[in-house]
Design a protein around this motif. Structure first.
Motif, PDB file in Angstrom:
ATOM      1  N   ALA A 142      -9.385  -0.321 -16.869  1.00 45.48           N
ATOM      2  CA  ALA A 142      -7.951  -0.031 -16.989  1.00 45.48           C
ATOM      3  C   ALA A 142      -7.603   0.339 -18.422  1.00 45.48           C
ATOM      4  O   ALA A 142      -6.859   1.302 -18.667  1.00 45.48           O
ATOM      5  N   GLU A 143      -8.145  -0.373 -19.374  1.00 45.77           N
ATOM      6  CA  GLU A 143      -7.876  -0.111 -20.790  1.00 45.77           C
ATOM      7  C   GLU A 143      -8.288   1.310 -21.183  1.00 45.77           C
ATOM      8  O   GLU A 143      -7.591   1.984 -21.942  1.00 45.77           O
ATOM      9  N   ILE A 144      -9.380   1.788 -20.640  1.00 43.10           N
ATOM     10  CA  ILE A 144      -9.850   3.156 -20.918  1.00 43.10           C
ATOM     11  C   ILE A 144      -8.796   4.176 -20.522  1.00 43.10           C
ATOM     12  O   ILE A 144      -8.608   5.185 -21.193  1.00 43.10           O
ATOM     13  N   TYR A 145      -8.075   3.909 -19.432  1.00 45.22           N
ATOM     14  CA  TYR A 145      -7.124   4.860 -18.869  1.00 45.22           C
ATOM     15  C   TYR A 145      -5.660   4.501 -19.153  1.00 45.22           C
ATOM     16  O   TYR A 145      -4.769   4.823 -18.378  1.00 45.22           O
ATOM     17  N   CYS A 146      -5.424   3.834 -20.276  1.00 47.91           N
ATOM     18  CA  CYS A 146      -4.068   3.547 -20.775  1.00 47.91           C
ATOM     19  C   CYS A 146      -3.282   2.565 -19.919  1.00 47.91           C
ATOM     20  O   CYS A 146      -2.043   2.556 -19.967  1.00 47.91           O
ATOM     21  N   VAL A 147      -3.957   1.749 -19.147  1.00 52.01           N
ATOM     22  CA  VAL A 147      -3.271   0.736 -18.341  1.00 52.01           C
ATOM     23  C   VAL A 147      -3.398  -0.608 -19.069  1.00 52.01           C
ATOM     24  O   VAL A 147      -4.503  -1.106 -19.252  1.00 52.01           O
ATOM     25  N   PRO A 148      -2.278  -1.195 -19.485  1.00 53.66           N
ATOM     26  CA  PRO A 148      -2.335  -2.478 -20.195  1.00 53.66           C
ATOM     27  C   PRO A 148      -2.949  -3.575 -19.323  1.00 53.66           C
ATOM     28  O   PRO A 148      -2.743  -3.616 -18.111  1.00 53.66           O
ATOM     29  N   LYS A 149      -3.702  -4.447 -19.956  1.00 61.14           N
ATOM     30  CA  LYS A 149      -4.353  -5.526 -19.199  1.00 61.14           C
ATOM     31  C   LYS A 149      -3.341  -6.401 -18.486  1.00 61.14           C
ATOM     32  O   LYS A 149      -3.633  -6.993 -17.460  1.00 61.14           O
ATOM     33  N   GLU A 150      -2.108  -6.461 -19.010  1.00 64.51           N
ATOM     34  CA  GLU A 150      -1.067  -7.294 -18.401  1.00 64.51           C
ATOM     35  C   GLU A 150      -0.706  -6.845 -16.988  1.00 64.51           C
ATOM     36  O   GLU A 150      -0.173  -7.628 -16.210  1.00 64.51           O
ATOM     37  N   VAL A 151      -0.969  -5.582 -16.665  1.00 67.55           N
ATOM     38  CA  VAL A 151      -0.607  -5.069 -15.337  1.00 67.55           C
ATOM     39  C   VAL A 151      -1.808  -4.573 -14.537  1.00 67.55           C
ATOM     40  O   VAL A 151      -1.650  -4.168 -13.393  1.00 67.55           O
ATOM     41  N   SER A 152      -2.992  -4.624 -15.101  1.00 61.63           N
ATOM     42  CA  SER A 152      -4.159  -4.085 -14.393  1.00 61.63           C
ATOM     43  C   SER A 152      -4.439  -4.830 -13.094  1.00 61.63           C
ATOM     44  O   SER A 152      -5.017  -4.261 -12.159  1.00 61.63           O
ATOM     45  N   HIS A 153      -3.993  -6.085 -12.994  1.00 61.35           N
ATOM     46  CA  HIS A 153      -4.184  -6.851 -11.754  1.00 61.35           C
ATOM     47  C   HIS A 153      -3.406  -6.262 -10.576  1.00 61.35           C
ATOM     48  O   HIS A 153      -3.657  -6.621  -9.427  1.00 61.35           O
ATOM     49  N   LEU A 154      -2.472  -5.340 -10.842  1.00 62.95           N
ATOM     50  CA  LEU A 154      -1.684  -4.726  -9.761  1.00 62.95           C
ATOM     51  C   LEU A 154      -2.468  -3.656  -9.002  1.00 62.95           C
ATOM     52  O   LEU A 154      -2.010  -3.190  -7.975  1.00 62.95           O
ATOM     53  N   LYS A 155      -3.626  -3.275  -9.509  1.00 55.46           N
ATOM     54  CA  LYS A 155      -4.431  -2.243  -8.858  1.00 55.46           C
ATOM     55  C   LYS A 155      -4.882  -2.714  -7.484  1.00 55.46           C
ATOM     56  O   LYS A 155      -5.443  -3.797  -7.335  1.00 55.46           O
ATOM     57  N   LYS A 156      -4.612  -1.880  -6.466  1.00 60.22           N
ATOM     58  CA  LYS A 156      -5.081  -2.161  -5.114  1.00 60.22           C
ATOM     59  C   LYS A 156      -6.335  -1.333  -4.885  1.00 60.22           C
ATOM     60  O   LYS A 156      -6.297  -0.120  -4.830  1.00 60.22           O
ATOM     61  N   PHE A 157      -7.468  -2.049  -4.810  1.00 57.20           N
ATOM     62  CA  PHE A 157      -8.762  -1.353  -4.717  1.00 57.20           C
ATOM     63  C   PHE A 157      -9.534  -1.878  -3.545  1.00 57.20           C
ATOM     64  O   PHE A 157      -9.624  -3.036  -3.311  1.00 57.20           O
TER      65      PHE A 157
ATOM     66  N   MET B 281       0.813  -1.209   0.000  1.00 55.53           N
ATOM     67  CA  MET B 281       0.000   0.000   0.000  1.00 55.53           C
ATOM     68  C   MET B 281       0.848   1.260   0.000  1.00 55.53           C
ATOM     69  O   MET B 281       0.366   2.323  -0.307  1.00 55.53           O
ATOM     70  N   TRP B 282       2.115   1.172   0.319  1.00 55.18           N
ATOM     71  CA  TRP B 282       2.946   2.368   0.396  1.00 55.18           C
ATOM     72  C   TRP B 282       3.094   3.052  -0.955  1.00 55.18           C
ATOM     73  O   TRP B 282       3.173   4.278  -1.020  1.00 55.18           O
ATOM     74  N   ILE B 283       3.083   2.295  -2.033  1.00 63.48           N
ATOM     75  CA  ILE B 283       3.166   2.914  -3.358  1.00 63.48           C
ATOM     76  C   ILE B 283       1.902   3.715  -3.639  1.00 63.48           C
ATOM     77  O   ILE B 283       1.966   4.830  -4.161  1.00 63.48           O
ATOM     78  N   LYS B 284       0.774   3.168  -3.255  1.00 59.28           N
ATOM     79  CA  LYS B 284      -0.488   3.888  -3.444  1.00 59.28           C
ATOM     80  C   LYS B 284      -0.457   5.213  -2.678  1.00 59.28           C
ATOM     81  O   LYS B 284      -0.914   6.239  -3.183  1.00 59.28           O
ATOM     82  N   GLU B 285       0.094   5.209  -1.482  1.00 62.22           N
ATOM     83  CA  GLU B 285       0.195   6.446  -0.696  1.00 62.22           C
ATOM     84  C   GLU B 285       1.113   7.459  -1.363  1.00 62.22           C
ATOM     85  O   GLU B 285       0.813   8.656  -1.375  1.00 62.22           O
ATOM     86  N   ILE B 286       2.222   6.999  -1.916  1.00 64.33           N
ATOM     87  CA  ILE B 286       3.133   7.894  -2.642  1.00 64.33           C
ATOM     88  C   ILE B 286       2.384   8.547  -3.808  1.00 64.33           C
ATOM     89  O   ILE B 286       2.467   9.758  -4.024  1.00 64.33           O
ATOM     90  N   VAL B 287       1.644   7.742  -4.551  1.00 65.17           N
ATOM     91  CA  VAL B 287       0.891   8.255  -5.699  1.00 65.17           C
ATOM     92  C   VAL B 287      -0.166   9.256  -5.247  1.00 65.17           C
ATOM     93  O   VAL B 287      -0.293  10.346  -5.819  1.00 65.17           O
ATOM     94  N   GLU B 288      -0.924   8.901  -4.211  1.00 65.98           N
ATOM     95  CA  GLU B 288      -1.979   9.804  -3.732  1.00 65.98           C
ATOM     96  C   GLU B 288      -1.399  11.133  -3.269  1.00 65.98           C
ATOM     97  O   GLU B 288      -1.972  12.194  -3.556  1.00 65.98           O
ATOM     98  N   ASN B 289      -0.268  11.119  -2.584  1.00 66.95           N
ATOM     99  CA  ASN B 289       0.379  12.355  -2.144  1.00 66.95           C
ATOM    100  C   ASN B 289       0.862  13.183  -3.332  1.00 66.95           C
ATOM    101  O   ASN B 289       0.734  14.408  -3.339  1.00 66.95           O
ATOM    102  N   LEU B 290       1.387  12.519  -4.330  1.00 68.32           N
ATOM    103  CA  LEU B 290       1.866  13.198  -5.530  1.00 68.32           C
ATOM    104  C   LEU B 290       0.709  13.854  -6.294  1.00 68.32           C
ATOM    105  O   LEU B 290       0.797  15.021  -6.700  1.00 68.32           O
TER     106      LEU B 290
END
Length: 143
Positions: A128-143, A1-10
């Motif tokens: 994910a495809e709508i927002y330029c995220v390749p399907k190969e990595v969309s499973h990395l989304k922490k939701f 989750m720390w990467i998500k926090e970095i992104v949210e802060n950015l």
């Protein structure tokens, strides 16, 4: 989750999740260069300067994801010259590449965008495809 926090802060700091706008605001030099078709881009740190190189032969969607990935290196591994992102790197188990992919996915696919599509009956891969995220990595989304 720390990467998500970095992104949210950015995103909060710069008021956008656009990797081009963030790179510009952070004074990261972004260049397009004609490269081998297997190379998508790479990140370099040289004398306190940060550079991101994108393959000029990519389509705009690929450039957005590649820039987000390389921006991930600049945030998560700022002083490490990352190896080039290659098409096969999307499937990488390498820790650094996986973290940069995760960063890119979180940047381009914030939770609020997923919530906006809840009534559309789309899968995470389709959103994910709508927002330029390749399907190969969309499973990395922490939701």
């Amino acid at each position: 989750m720390w990467i998500k926090e970095i992104v949210e802060n950015l995103v909060e700091k710069y008021g956008t999740n656009d990797p081009y706008e963030i790179a510009s605001a952070k004074k990261i030099f972004v260049f397009e260069k004609n490269m081998h078709e297997e190379i998508l881009g790479f990140y370099k740190y040289i004398r306190r300067n940060q550079f991101i190189f994108l393959n000029s032969n990519l389509n705009e969607r690929e450039k957005i994801f590649t820039l987000a990935h390389e921006l991930g290196h600049s945030e998560v591994h700022p002083r490490i010259n990352a190896p080039s992102l290659k098409r096969k790197t999307l499937f990488s188990i390498d820790k650094i590449e996986n973290e940069a992919n995760r960063f890119a996915v979180e940047l381009l696919l914030p939770d609020k965008l997923i919530y906006e599509h809840l009534d559309d009956r789309l899968t995470l891969h389709e959103i994910a495809e709508i927002y330029c995220v390749p399907k190969e990595v969309s499973h990395l989304k922490k939701f």
